[in-house]
Scaffold this active site. Structure first.
Site, short mmCIF file in Angstrom:
data_model
loop_
_atom_site.label_atom_id
_atom_site.label_comp_id
_atom_site.label_asym_id
_atom_site.label_seq_id
_atom_site.Cartn_x
_atom_site.Cartn_y
_atom_site.Cartn_z
CG ASP A 1 36.98 -23.05 57.64
OD1 ASP A 1 36.54 -21.91 57.39
OD2 ASP A 1 36.28 -23.98 58.04
CE LYS B 1 32.87 -18.80 55.95
NZ LYS B 1 31.50 -18.75 56.48
#
Ligand code: ADE
Length: 341
Positions: free
Chosen positions: A112, A67
């Protein structure tokens, strides 16, 4: 929790530096996640041709699958700056205000663990995402004023292990959604061979396959295992990584042929032996194993579910037959006999 060699999350800041050197800088160098890569390539190309920033993008899936890497690639391809932070790191609206007002046109803000944003920060983010402005309240009580601050058009890239934990208003403000899945063994093998080239480690095909099989579908784990095996090979085999060296190195580290370690086996044996195979709630497992619920949900369960050792039902976690066989325990007879048997 003690450090696990097969933890999908970063185990130190030193390790972060190591992974950064192995991160592919472009989608062309990115291995695996072919659907995500193809869709992202199109979105990036379309945005570039229109001369617009990329829409806000949300990546979701288990930790260690790329990611953050993809957020860096987006910034790289768009030729923009990236600022990174995380949900739990943002405590006051003032922190976010500073970050947002410093973003330039087309810059990337990477958040995040976005499912862990405090509620007040999340609400502050809505007008920033939607209208590229923030409403900042200064002073208190009678003197309170709302200042409307315009922002540059930026791209928010969010990452989460739990798309289900995101509130609907936040989820709805993303235009692009990408689900990352565990990597296949052949993809992990390719990643390991690429990393070995960068690290100038000598490895043969069977050696890379042996590591790939134990990497739990996760590139971050693959690269960490490669590093441990490289050390072992340098000390024991003049640096040549073969299948045998990889097997011996990882056996020494307590990682079995499927990439399972002691915590995985304790997780399965607790369901089977303490809770009679389940169903059992994750809170009960957390208490028995003395591990946090988040650790079990984010770092232990996903791979065991994917491999079919456990199932998640409404009533809780259940051990499947393969878990009994893995632990050499007798498989219980299927269902109790009924009148009709
Ligand atoms: N290193 C870590 N993840 C990678 C990926 N998906 N492709 C290439 N190299 C990687």
């Amino acid at each position: 929790m003690r450090e696990r060699l097969v933890s999908p999350t970063l185990i130190s800041s030193e390790e972060e530096v190591f992974h950064r050197t192995l991160r592919p800088p472009t989608l062309a160098e990115y291995i695996g996640q072919t659907k995500v890569v193809e869709k992202l390539q199109i979105a990036l190309e379309a945005a570039r041709r229109r001369g617009e920033p990329l829409e806000h993008a949300l990546f979701y899936g288990p930790p260690g699958l790329g990611k953050t890497t993809l957020a860096y690639i987006i910034a790289n391809v768009m030729g923009s700056k990236i600022t990174t932070t995380s949900g739990p790191a943002l405590e006051r609206t003032g922190d976010l205000m500073g970050i947002l007002t410093n973003l330039g046109e087309g810059d990337v803000l990477f958040i995040d663990e976005i499912h862990r944003l405090p509620a007040n920060i999340e609400e502050f983010l809505y007008p920033a995402m939607e209208d590229f402005k923030v409403d900042f309240v200064v002073d208190k009580g009678m003197f309170a004023k709302t200042i409307n601050v315009p922002l540059k058009r930026f791209t928010l890239v969010g990452a989460t292990t739990r798309a289900g934990s995101l509130s609907a208003p936040l989820r709805n403000r993303f235009g692009l959604f990408y689900h990352l899945e565990f990597y296949r063994v052949d993809e992990l093998q390719e990643i390991i061979l690429r990393s070995a080239r960068i690290l100038q480690a000598r490895i043969d095909e069977p050696g890379s396959a042996e590591i790939a099989r134990r990497a739990r579908g996760t590139p971050r784990i693959a690269n960490r295992l490669l590093r441990r095996v490289r050390d072992f090979a340098e000390v024991k085999a003049r640096g040549d990584i073969t299948a045998e060296i990889a097997r011996n190195a990882l056996q020494l580290e307590g990682v079995d042929e499927l990439g399972l370690d002691d915590l995985d086996r304790r997780f399965l044996s607790t369901i089977i032996q303490t809770y009679h195979g389940g169903p059992v709630g994750v809170e009960a497992l957390s208490a028995t194993l003395n591990e946090e619920v988040d650790t079990l949900v984010d770092m232990v369960e996903p791979y065991l579910l994917q491999q079919g050792f456990v199932s998640r039902t409404k009533a809780g976690r259940r051990a499947n037959e393969s878990a009994y066989r893995l632990l050499n325990l007798p498989v219980p007879a299927r269902g109790a006999p009924t009148l009709f048997d």
